[in-house]
Design a protein around this motif. Structure first.
Motif, PDB file in Angstrom:
ATOM      1  N   ASN A  36      -0.437  -5.548  -1.465  1.00 26.10           N
ATOM      2  CA  ASN A  36      -0.690  -5.594  -0.667  1.00 26.10           C
ATOM      3  C   ASN A  36       0.397  -6.017   0.508  1.00 26.10           C
ATOM      4  O   ASN A  36       1.263  -6.664   1.633  1.00 26.10           O
ATOM      5  N   THR A  62      -1.018  -1.171  -9.991  1.00 31.22           N
ATOM      6  CA  THR A  62      -0.022  -1.830  -9.650  1.00 31.22           C
ATOM      7  C   THR A  62      -1.117  -2.528  -8.778  1.00 31.22           C
ATOM      8  O   THR A  62      -2.135  -1.947  -8.599  1.00 31.22           O
ATOM      9  N   PRO A  63      -1.578  -3.737  -8.598  1.00 33.68           N
ATOM     10  CA  PRO A  63      -2.294  -3.989  -7.204  1.00 33.68           C
ATOM     11  C   PRO A  63      -2.823  -3.418  -5.926  1.00 33.68           C
ATOM     12  O   PRO A  63      -2.147  -2.777  -5.569  1.00 33.68           O
ATOM     13  N   SER A  90       9.050  -6.169 -11.156  1.00 35.18           N
ATOM     14  CA  SER A  90       9.180  -7.368  -9.357  1.00 35.18           C
ATOM     15  C   SER A  90      10.910  -8.482 -10.116  1.00 35.18           C
ATOM     16  O   SER A  90      11.165  -8.291  -9.660  1.00 35.18           O
ATOM     17  N   ARG A 140       4.920  -3.147 -13.671  1.00 42.81           N
ATOM     18  CA  ARG A 140       5.100  -3.680 -12.359  1.00 42.81           C
ATOM     19  C   ARG A 140       5.801  -5.285 -12.289  1.00 42.81           C
ATOM     20  O   ARG A 140       6.333  -5.367 -11.627  1.00 42.81           O
ATOM     21  N   ARG A 170       2.492   4.689  -6.718  1.00 44.95           N
ATOM     22  CA  ARG A 170       1.958   3.304  -7.298  1.00 44.95           C
ATOM     23  C   ARG A 170       1.719   3.998  -9.106  1.00 44.95           C
ATOM     24  O   ARG A 170       2.292   3.643 -10.082  1.00 44.95           O
ATOM     25  N   ARG A 188      -0.406 -13.182   0.033  1.00 41.48           N
ATOM     26  CA  ARG A 188      -2.213 -12.122  -0.039  1.00 41.48           C
ATOM     27  C   ARG A 188      -2.663 -11.044   2.047  1.00 41.48           C
ATOM     28  O   ARG A 188      -2.484 -10.284   1.472  1.00 41.48           O
ATOM     29  N   THR A 208     -10.304 -10.639  -5.735  1.00 41.31           N
ATOM     30  CA  THR A 208      -8.562 -11.121  -5.525  1.00 41.31           C
ATOM     31  C   THR A 208      -8.510 -12.882  -5.529  1.00 41.31           C
ATOM     32  O   THR A 208      -7.087 -13.550  -6.261  1.00 41.31           O
ATOM     33  N   SER A 220       3.344  -3.898  -4.641  1.00 43.72           N
ATOM     34  CA  SER A 220       1.895  -5.244  -4.832  1.00 43.72           C
ATOM     35  C   SER A 220       1.231  -3.998  -3.645  1.00 43.72           C
ATOM     36  O   SER A 220       1.949  -3.469  -2.730  1.00 43.72           O
TER      37      SER A 220
END
Length: 762
Positions: free
Chosen positions: A509, A209-210, A420, A416, A757, A452, A277, A507
């Motif tokens: 974020n 995941t980011p 989602s 992911r 994660r 973001r 990003t 995420s």
């Protein structure tokens, strides 16, 4: 490894893993122990003494050494123990927010906080007394009456600036009495710093995941020392790959494989210390010739293998033009496909990709054909556009074709994305009141978007419902594909029930850096009599005023009451007083007695009243503590801190979380991690309460996919779920909990919020 690198890695490892890296220092023969020393180790007997002192210092802030770590430190000589203790304690204190001094405007807070009108009256009386005492200063003293043609209470002499020092604050408060509910976090034994750094690097680089902005910066720091060493089996998140590739380019190593032109652009941005990003522009500087060759060769290879990927240039045309000015592609005729990238960016060559063809098919009324095209060329894009395709399909055969194409795309999508989409479908209304699985959220008529930068926006939900049959079919397919990716050899699971309602980190974020921080949407019980919020900020260049407030709403998100600098006290609690500048740092607190709080929601918020924003100040963070009334103590007690979260988002109003009183009468914390745009100057809780209520209505009612979902799939796959309150496990387990406990069998795997994660399948 250089000593400065080791010093860098200790706080990184502590922050991410709650492990203290311990160098492999040979233990010297122990000196004979005195009878009352209990066998002190180390070359001079001081290693064990310092280790116990380190443990006591940690316990004063709510941490402690594990038995294994205490024993290992006790074997070492004095010098390394002293260095490890200094670095470890500093890292822990920063995690808690205890690395700064927290003063309050009212020295006795939460006792003797005056009524708001009484407070203003006292300041006015001081002003009038000063005028009568010194006529020569009358003009200066009268300034508060002249601003804006009236009375500016915030400009009264003595307002908003500390009237006492930190030592006076300490003297005004009794010692904290230890409570049964005080937090105790165990610090575990880590390996050599270089080994711990490598392990953390592999975990961050290989994340499915980011990462959040802070974790991405940590990855960049680690990559500078680890990018030439072992690499994870795969780096699925593209910005992570860009950060690693930038470090490899700086080290003179080759690029890891890239498969889009945007991957190369991201690496160039990271190389220029910009935004990998691509959320914000990057200024490219001159590039060494070897780096230019590496980037152009990568671009050439991508386009040669798949000319259709030239269309990706159109999304970031200006960035590619700027990059081309630094790469000088005309000097390298052997890479003609790379030159095409910049020709497209300049508009000299036409490129149409999958997106353009999909739009043409949708305009022609062929959603099924559009789904087929995406399934073959861009499975991820198909799943992201699935809701729109299903709404566009007007007949049952068209919907069936879209659904079948989506099912074929599932194996090629990331885990992911699967989760989602599953969460998205959980929150979509169906066109039948009784969907086969009972799903289909009733809908609030409002949707909340978070970008973001954690900036939130609420709008009306005008989407028509999805077909119930297609929706149920997709949910089943998503669960089956996710279950297929879980471990083939089912682990024995030991799961802390309080982790089950923690949202999956889909995420980076969706949360912020700090201690005890959970992903957006997570729910956690709150047990205690007193709830205390705190905010700290330190301005960088301009006078900056942050205001901590708490908005309280009833079950219908109405009938607001609040505590803030304009409402210093109420039956529910007290505000510590307003501080209007922070050249040396400043803190504000709100104290609440949960049993007396009116309504069903408590919304702590931090408003930028004037000056620098959250991303501009030198430092800013928010947190909350829990304690019992009889514990007393200072306004800030690190042992009672349950959560501390950095404030670095875009916007002028921060909403870290909301506290909800649920049907069982108990309070729960739900993480939000959002920011409102706010006004350039003068943000106050009174002015944004309607916006906050609208955000809560849209943001607290959706269903979030939680750890409970994945645990259910694991159990269905054959994993054994051990009873939480049963006997200690007799062999290795996969432990899922809020903290890493002591005493797990050797070979156990530990999953906490810090590495949650890792649960997301690749």
């Amino acid at each position: 490894m250089p000593h400065d690198a080791v010093a860098l890695f200790v706080p990184l490892v502590v922050r991410h893993t709650c492990r203290l890296p311990v160098p492999a220092v040979p233990a010297a023969p122990a000196a004979p122990a005195a009878p009352d020393e209990g066998g002190a180790g180390g070359v001079d007997g001081q290693g064990a003494v310092l280790a116990r002192q380190f443990d006591a210092a940690l316990m004063s802030v709510g941490f402690k050494l594990s038995g294994e770590l205490l024993a290992r430190l006790s074997e070492l000589p004095e010098a390394p123990v002293r260095e490890l203790a200094a670095g470890g304690l500093a890292a822990v204190r920063e995690l808690l927010g205890d690395h700064v001094r927290h003063n309050t405007y009212f020295v006795d807070f939460p006792r003797n906080v005056p009524d708001t009108e009484e407070f203003w009256g006292r300041l006015l009386a001081e002003l009038i007394g000063a005028e009568e005492e010194d006529e020569g200063e009358q003009e200066e003293a009268a300034e508060p009456f002249d601003r804006f043609g009236g009375l500016d209470l915030l400009a009264l002499p003595g307002y908003g600036r500390y009237r006492h020092g930190y030592e006076e604050l300490l003297a005004a408060h009794e010692e904290l009495i230890a409570g049964a509910g005080d937090r105790v976090t165990v610090l575990h034994l880590g390996g050599a710093p270089e080994r711990e750094a490598e392990t953390l690097y592999l975990a961050l680089a290989g994340s499915t995941t980011p990462l959040g902005a802070d974790a991405l910066r940590d990855l960049a720091a680690l990559a500078r020392h680890c990018a030439d060493g072992p690499q994870p089996a795969g780096i699925p998140v593209r910005e992570n790959r860009a950060v690693v590739n930038a470090a490899r380019l700086k080290a003179g190593s080759g690029l890891l494989p890239v498969d889009t032109v945007t991957d190369v652009l991201r690496a160039a941005c990271a190389l220029a210390d910009g935004d990998a990003t691509l959320a914000t522009p990057t200024r490219f500087g001159p590039l060494p010739r070897p780096v230019r060759r590496a980037l152009l060769a990568a671009l050439d290879a991508v386009v040669a293998a798949a000319p259709g990927k030239l269309a990706d240039v159109l999304r970031h045309r200006e960035r590619f033009k700027r990059l081309g000015e630094r790469l000088h592609p005309h000097e390298y005729p052997k890479w003609p496909h790379a030159a095409q990238v910049f020709a497209v960016a300049r508009g000299e060559q036409r490129a149409q990709g999958v997106d353009g063809r999909v739009e043409e098919l949708l305009a022609a009324g062929e959603p099924g054909a559009a789904a087929e095209l995406l399934a073959a060329a861009a499975p991820g894009k198909l799943l992201r556009a699935l809701d729109r395709l299903l709404r566009t399909a007007r007949t049952e055969p068209e919907r069936a074709a879209v659904t079948a194409a989506a099912e074929r795309a599932l194996p090629a999508a990331s885990g992911r994305l699967l989760l989602s989409l599953r969460e998205h479908l959980d929150n979509r209304r169906s066109d039948e009141a009784e969907a086969p699985d009972g799903a289909g959220a009733p809908g609030t008529g409002r949707r909340v978007f978070v970008n973001r930068d954690a900036r939130s926006h609420v709008t009306a939900d005008l989407r028509p419902p999805l077909p119930a049959t297609a929706r149920a079919r997709l949910v089943a397919a998503l669960d089956a594909e996710t279950a297929r990716r879980l471990p083939v050899d089912p682990p024995r699971l030991l799961v802390d029930p309080e982790l089950l309602d923690v949202a999956l980190p889909l995420s980076g974020n969706a949360s912020a850096a700090g201690l005890g921080v959970l992903p957006r949407g997570s729910l956690q019980p709150v047990r205690g009599e007193l709830l205390r919020f705190f905010v700290y900020w330190k301005q960088r260049e301009r006078a900056t005023d942050f205001d901590l407030s708490a908005l309280m709403l009833d079950e219908s998100y109405d009938n607001p009451t609040w505590l803030s600098y304009t409402e210093l006290s109420s039956v529910a609690g007290e505000h510590s007083g307003d501080v209007i500048e922070a050249p040396e740092g400043a803190s504000e607190f709100i104290n609440l007695r949960l049993a007396k709080v009116p309504g069903a929601f408590i919304v702590p918020q931090v408003n930028v009243y004037r000056g620098e924003g959250f991303a501009e100040v030198e430092e800013s963070f928010f947190g909350w503590m829990l304690r019992e009334d009889e514990q007393r103590g200072r306004p800030f007690e690190p042992r009672t801190v349950r959560m501390k979260s950095d404030l670095r988002g875009a916007g002028r109003v921060a909403l870290p979380l909301v506290f909800e009183r649920r049907a069982d009468g108990e309070w729960y914390a739900r993480w939000l991690h959002v920011y409102l745009r706010g006004e350039p100057v003068g943000n106050r809780v009174e002015g944004n309460r309607v916006t906050v209520a609208d955000l809560l209505r849209a943001g607290t009612e959706p269903t979030y996919l939680t750890v409970r979902h994945l645990v259910g799939l694991m159990v269905a796959n054959g994993a054994e779920l051990l009873p939480w309150d049963g006997p200690a496990p007799d062999g290795p387990v996969t432990y899922l909990g809020l903290d890493h406990p002591e005493g797990l069998p050797e070979g156990s795997r530990v999953i906490t919020p810090g590495n949650l994660r890792e649960l997301i399948p690749a």
